[in-house]
Design an enzyme around this catalytic site. Structure first.
Site, PDB file in Angstrom:
ATOM      1  CG  ASN A   1      21.992 -42.426  33.861  1.00 31.11           C
ATOM      2  OD1 ASN A   1      21.451 -42.731  32.806  1.00 31.11           O
ATOM      3  ND2 ASN A   1      21.742 -41.287  34.497  1.00 31.11           N
ATOM      4  CD1 TRP A   2      25.613 -46.860  30.321  1.00 30.61           C
ATOM      5  CD2 TRP A   2      24.744 -47.976  28.585  1.00 30.61           C
ATOM      6  NE1 TRP A   2      26.144 -48.120  30.343  1.00 30.61           N
ATOM      7  CE2 TRP A   2      25.630 -48.831  29.281  1.00 30.61           C
ATOM      8  CE3 TRP A   2      24.089 -48.473  27.453  1.00 30.61           C
ATOM      9  CZ2 TRP A   2      25.872 -50.151  28.875  1.00 30.61           C
ATOM     10  CZ3 TRP A   2      24.333 -49.789  27.050  1.00 30.61           C
ATOM     11  CH2 TRP A   2      25.217 -50.610  27.751  1.00 30.61           C
ATOM     12  CE  LYS A   3      23.852 -38.741  33.124  1.00 28.72           C
ATOM     13  NZ  LYS A   3      24.316 -37.477  33.663  1.00 28.72           N
TER      14      LYS A   3
ATOM     15  CG  HIS B   1      19.054 -38.328  36.480  1.00 32.57           C
ATOM     16  ND1 HIS B   1      19.465 -37.125  35.964  1.00 32.57           N
ATOM     17  CD2 HIS B   1      20.183 -39.032  36.753  1.00 32.57           C
ATOM     18  CE1 HIS B   1      20.796 -37.118  35.920  1.00 32.57           C
ATOM     19  NE2 HIS B   1      21.249 -38.270  36.389  1.00 32.57           N
TER      20      HIS B   1
ATOM     21  CD  GLU C   1      21.237 -35.574  33.172  1.00 33.60           C
ATOM     22  OE1 GLU C   1      20.889 -36.616  32.576  1.00 33.60           O
ATOM     23  OE2 GLU C   1      22.406 -35.387  33.574  1.00 33.60           O
TER      24      GLU C   1
ATOM     25  CD  GLU D   1      22.901 -39.173  40.244  1.00 31.81           C
ATOM     26  OE1 GLU D   1      23.855 -39.811  39.796  1.00 31.81           O
ATOM     27  OE2 GLU D   1      21.957 -38.782  39.541  1.00 31.81           O
TER      28      GLU D   1
ATOM     29  N   GLY E   1      28.316 -34.560  35.790  1.00 35.72           N
ATOM     30  CA  GLY E   1      28.885 -34.257  34.479  1.00 35.72           C
ATOM     31  C   GLY E   1      29.828 -33.065  34.474  1.00 35.72           C
TER      32      GLY E   1
ATOM     33  N   GLY F   1      27.602 -41.841  35.446  1.00 35.26           N
ATOM     34  CA  GLY F   1      27.200 -41.376  34.119  1.00 35.26           C
ATOM     35  C   GLY F   1      28.354 -41.518  33.146  1.00 35.26           C
ATOM     36  N   GLY F   2      29.081 -40.425  32.936  1.00 37.33           N
ATOM     37  CA  GLY F   2      30.162 -40.367  31.941  1.00 37.33           C
ATOM     38  C   GLY F   2      31.113 -41.558  31.969  1.00 37.33           C
TER      39      GLY F   2
HETATM   40  P1  PGA Z   1      28.189 -38.257  35.843  1.00 39.47           P
HETATM   41  O1  PGA Z   1      26.594 -38.508  35.879  1.00 39.47           O
HETATM   42  O2  PGA Z   1      28.836 -39.481  36.443  1.00 39.47           O
HETATM   43  O3  PGA Z   1      28.524 -38.074  34.397  1.00 39.47           O
HETATM   44  O4  PGA Z   1      28.461 -37.046  36.664  1.00 39.47           O
HETATM   45  C1  PGA Z   1      25.983 -39.114  36.983  1.00 39.47           C
HETATM   46  C2  PGA Z   1      24.486 -39.161  36.788  1.00 39.47           C
HETATM   47  O5  PGA Z   1      23.920 -38.211  36.240  1.00 39.47           O
HETATM   48  O6  PGA Z   1      23.843 -40.141  37.175  1.00 39.47           O
END
Ligand code: PGA
Length: 259
Positions: A10-12, A102, A104, A174, A180, A241-242
């Site tokens: 997930n590149w956000k 998600h 977010e 998650e 993050g 993510g990261g």
């Molecule tokens: P993260 O993000 O690996 O940076 O913790 C995961 C996500 O939000 O899908």
């Protein structure tokens, strides 16, 4: 029951077109010689504006090792919805998956369980696969309501979805406090919550369908954590993510999830 693992990046809100092309090409190059059957299903979810360039670098050149996902969608097919993108528009790029719900999106953009349910239904109708995210806050965990909260998110997201369609969805557990933050949820605890999710799925769609659902863990997944996570009975992969923003670490995670 053997479920094919998924490693999804997930590149956000990162990577313009050139950066997206560079990243997907580096991933492609690193995994192109690996036996396809040994690889997990590899998925990347760039921003909408990079769907085209990533698609050109995977779908259009016949790369079968990487699949495309979007990070969100709107459930209506078209119309006066300024700023939104429909599922058909995403499908047009060759995407196979769409991440929905998600944390977010839920927390920053006030998405409700009802909206997530509408998206899930529309994605399935379009023949794509939703990756439905769920997870508890630190406060909910400390209050001891993790399991009931997660079960409720799952039941609401899948309201009015046929049991046979439920078998094909992907769920990502998650914990919000692990996203993050560098704080990974202990693998055995993640597996325990994922079993709660599977039991919830069994209640709404039957045990056989529930056993087919791939349930990923997400939240500070790193190359160093993936092997232990994949060794758990019910963790079928990761939403990253990261660590998906650098080809090197993402590829390490992919390799850590290989058979
Ligand atoms: P993260 O993000 O690996 O940076 O913790 C995961 C996500 O939000 O899908």
């Amino acid at each position: 029951m053997s479920r094919r693992p998924i490693i999804a990046g997930n590149w956000k809100m990162h990577n313009n077109r050139a950066e997206s092309a560079k990243l997907v090409c580096a991933i492609k190059e690193a995994i192109q010689d690996i036996d396809k059957d040994a690889l997990p299903e590899v998925v990347v979810a760039p921003v909408f504006t990079s769907l085209g360039v990533v698609s050109e670098n995977i779908c259009h050149c016949g790369c079968e090792r990487i699949k495309l996902a979007a990070q969100n969608c709107y459930f209506e097919p078209k119309g006066a919805f300024t700023g939104e993108v429909s599922i058909d528009m995403i499908k047009d790029f060759g995407a196979k998956f769409i991440i929905i719900g998600h944390s977010e999106r839920r927390q920053i953009f006030s998405e409700t369980d009802e909206m997530i349910n509408k998206k899930a239904i529309a994605i399935i109708e379009a023949g794509l696969t939703p990756i439905i995210c769920c997870g508890e806050t630190l406060e909910q965990r400390e209050l001891g309501v993790t399991d009931s909260h997660i079960a409720s998110q799952i039941v609401k997201a899948l309201d009015n979805v046929k049991p046979s369609d439920i078998a094909n969805v992907v769920i990502a557990y998650e914990p919000i406090w692990a996203i993050g933050t560098g704080k990974t949820c202990d693998s055995t605890e993640a597996n325990r919550v994922i079993k709660v999710i599977r039991n919830t799925l069994a209640q709404i769609a039957g045990r056989e369908n529930a056993e087919k659902v791939r349930i990923l863990y997400g939240g500070s997944v790193k190359p160093e954590t993936i092997k232990e996570q994949m060794a758990q009975s019910d963790i079928d992969g990761a939403l990253v993510g990261g660590a998906s923003l650098k080809a090197e670490s993402f590829v390490e995670i992919i390799k850590g999830a290989m058979k």
